[in-house]
Scaffold this active site. Structure first.
Site, PDB file in Angstrom:
ATOM      1  N   VAL A   1       0.809  -2.789  -5.784  1.00  0.00           N
ATOM      2  CA  VAL A   1       1.366  -3.558  -4.653  1.00  0.00           C
ATOM      3  C   VAL A   1       1.486  -2.619  -3.455  1.00  0.00           C
ATOM      4  O   VAL A   1       2.005  -1.508  -3.583  1.00  0.00           O
ATOM      5  CB  VAL A   1       2.771  -4.105  -5.018  1.00  0.00           C
ATOM      6  CG1 VAL A   1       3.300  -4.999  -3.897  1.00  0.00           C
ATOM      7  CG2 VAL A   1       2.751  -4.841  -6.350  1.00  0.00           C
TER       8      VAL A   1
ATOM      9  N   GLY B   1      -4.363  -1.594   2.145  1.00  0.00           N
ATOM     10  CA  GLY B   1      -4.060  -1.880   0.743  1.00  0.00           C
ATOM     11  C   GLY B   1      -4.243  -0.661  -0.121  1.00  0.00           C
ATOM     12  O   GLY B   1      -4.654   0.397   0.366  1.00  0.00           O
ATOM     13  N   ASN B   2      -3.927  -0.816  -1.406  1.00  0.00           N
ATOM     14  CA  ASN B   2      -4.110   0.266  -2.366  1.00  0.00           C
ATOM     15  C   ASN B   2      -5.448   0.104  -3.069  1.00  0.00           C
ATOM     16  O   ASN B   2      -5.937  -1.015  -3.216  1.00  0.00           O
ATOM     17  CB  ASN B   2      -3.014   0.211  -3.438  1.00  0.00           C
ATOM     18  CG  ASN B   2      -1.655   0.544  -2.876  1.00  0.00           C
ATOM     19  OD1 ASN B   2      -1.542   1.128  -1.798  1.00  0.00           O
ATOM     20  ND2 ASN B   2      -0.622   0.174  -3.593  1.00  0.00           N
ATOM     21  N   ARG B   3      -5.990   1.192  -3.548  1.00  0.00           N
ATOM     22  CA  ARG B   3      -7.235   1.114  -4.325  1.00  0.00           C
ATOM     23  C   ARG B   3      -6.904   0.655  -5.743  1.00  0.00           C
ATOM     24  O   ARG B   3      -6.056   1.234  -6.402  1.00  0.00           O
ATOM     25  CB  ARG B   3      -7.908   2.484  -4.358  1.00  0.00           C
ATOM     26  CG  ARG B   3      -8.522   2.860  -3.025  1.00  0.00           C
ATOM     27  CD  ARG B   3      -8.964   4.300  -3.029  1.00  0.00           C
ATOM     28  NE  ARG B   3      -9.978   4.561  -4.038  1.00  0.00           N
ATOM     29  CZ  ARG B   3     -10.335   5.781  -4.429  1.00  0.00           C
ATOM     30  NH1 ARG B   3      -9.751   6.830  -3.903  1.00  0.00           N
ATOM     31  NH2 ARG B   3     -11.270   5.938  -5.329  1.00  0.00           N
TER      32      ARG B   3
END
Ligand code: CTP
Length: 410
Positions: A279, A211-213
């Site tokens: 996202v 995922g992204n931070r």
């Protein structure tokens, strides 16, 4: 703008042990620029004193219908007529019953009967009193007449018992008050605003993800400001550790695919979409059913496949005002401008990813489809959310007028 600034709020305090907690509410509202007139019922005076509220609000505290301040500014009937909102906290079973029956034998009940302003009640009482059929009938009757009644919290009461009867948190009461004021006078009143926040988690196996931070702080701040501006807010959030803002509809999702579906459903009748979520652009090609075990020193190769570009899938929706975010590590303005065009956005908020993630303060540049480029200086995220929302409101008004030929009055 600050929805509480200059608003005249009457804070009615009834006789409950929770009365001491609303001193903090009186203080917060005053610090936010509201003019707060506190009315203590006779029973409330047994729990808290006038001096506390007087010091916190800087105004005379009202207790007796026949002994109003000598400056003649308020009369027992004019008070309710002048108010922008009345908050009754804690609201006891007795006061709710008297309000429901239309009895007006003290200053608080008289003021409520006179007012045309919204009335917000935060009940606090013994759990059996709250559950009693007559109290529930009074609450239902008041709701039907347009009063807003919060649900009490469940937990340990002052007397040794556990149940539903505790005063809701001060932040919840304040959030509901802001929503009520916003729905009357806010620049986005009546508009459905969809906001996404946080990062999506793309499952690798039952315990791992890519995922992204993203902390979600900016998206949650935007949701609370849009709520204050009167919008009907849907907040679609990836996993975060944040307390959701009061009086917004929260939809929690994990993955980009879930967020995609939630955004499409919410946008069926949305006026504005603010796509603040980080996202994940890719997800593992396969989600492994059992936890992947270590196998020697060979490493692990993940195959990633693209997620849908959620904003991209809404490019045809010309009836929704769309705002994107661009967190970049290089060529900020060029990348943001290209994204705005590619995704069919009316505005994009560009920021330096490295200087922003996990930071309490950010600086951004706001770009719009007409070519405006407006830098907003570094400031705390809650403050930045106000500045960004003000620009969105301004652009939305112009866009709406162009779309419909009807001017939208903020
Ligand atoms: N966005 C989206 N769906 C995605 C990825 C991003 O809707 N799958 C949205 C984000 O919420 C943001 C905007 O598109 O509002 C820009 O996101 P960003 O990650 O900066 O850009 P990408 O389109 O992913 O491009 P790149 O990763 O190449 O910078």
């Amino acid at each position: 703008m600050n929805i509480l600034e200059g608003k005249h709020i009457i804070l009615g305090v009834c006789g409950s042990i929770a009365a001491y907690k609303v001193a903090e509410l009186a203080r917060n509202l005053t610090l936010e620029g509201a003019i707060v007139d506190v009315i203590l019922t006779e029973a409330a005076e047994r729990f808290v004193g006038t001096a506390t509220f007087q010091a916190l609000t800087g105004r005379s505290v009202l207790t007796d219908m026949w002994k109003l301040p000598e400056d003649g500014v308020v009369g027992h009937v004019s008070l309710g007529g002048e108010a922008d909102a009345i908050v009754i906290a804690p609201a006891t079973a007795n006061t709710l019953a008297r309000l429901s029956a239309g009895i007006c034998d003290d200053l608080l009940t008289t003021t409520v009967l006179v007012t045309t302003a919204p009335v917000l009640c935060a009940p606090a009482m013994n759990p059996n009193m709250y559950a009693a059929a007559v109290t529930q009938a009074n609450i239902a009757a008041l709701r039907q007449r347009g009063f807003t009644l919060l649900e009490p919290d469940e937990g340990r009461m002052a007397e040794p018992m556990i149940g539903k009867g505790r005063l809701p948190a001060v932040a919840v009461i304040e959030g509901e008050l802001r929503a009520l004021l916003g729905r009357r006078t806010g620049p986005l009143r009546g508009q459905h605003v969809v906001i996404t926040a946080g990062g999506t988690h793309e499952a690798i196996d039952p315990v791992r993800y890519v995922g992204n931070r993203s902390s979600g702080v900016m998206g949650y701040a935007l949701a609370s400001v849009a709520r204050d501006y009167g919008a009907d807010v849907t907040l679609i959030s990836g996993p975060t550790a944040l307390q959701p803002p009061t009086a917004v509809r929260l939809i929690q999702v994990e993955s980009a695919l879930e967020m995609h579906d939630a955004v499409h459903t919410a946008c069926a009748n949305a006026a504005i979409l603010i796509m603040n979520a980080a996202v994940a652009d890719y997800r593992p090609a396969q989600v492994v059913e059992q936890k992947i075990k270590k196998s020697g020193d060979t490493g692990l190769t993940l195959q990633l496949i693209p997620n849908p570009d959620i904003l991209g899938t809404l490019a045809q929706r010309q009836d929704v005002f769309k705002v994107g975010f661009a967190a970049e590590t290089q060529d900020l303005l060029a990348n943001a401008t290209a994204k705005m065009a590619r995704k069919g956005l009316q505005m994009i908020i560009a920021n330096d990813a490295v200087a922003s993630i996990g930071q309490p303060e950010i600086a951004v540049t706001v770009l719009d489809a007409q070519g405006a480029v407006v830098p907003l200086p570094r400031q705390p995220k809650q403050q930045m959310a106000v500045a960004v929302l003000d620009m969105i409101v301004q652009n939305y008004c112009g866009w709406y007028a162009g779309l419909s030929g009807v001017s939208y009055e903020a």
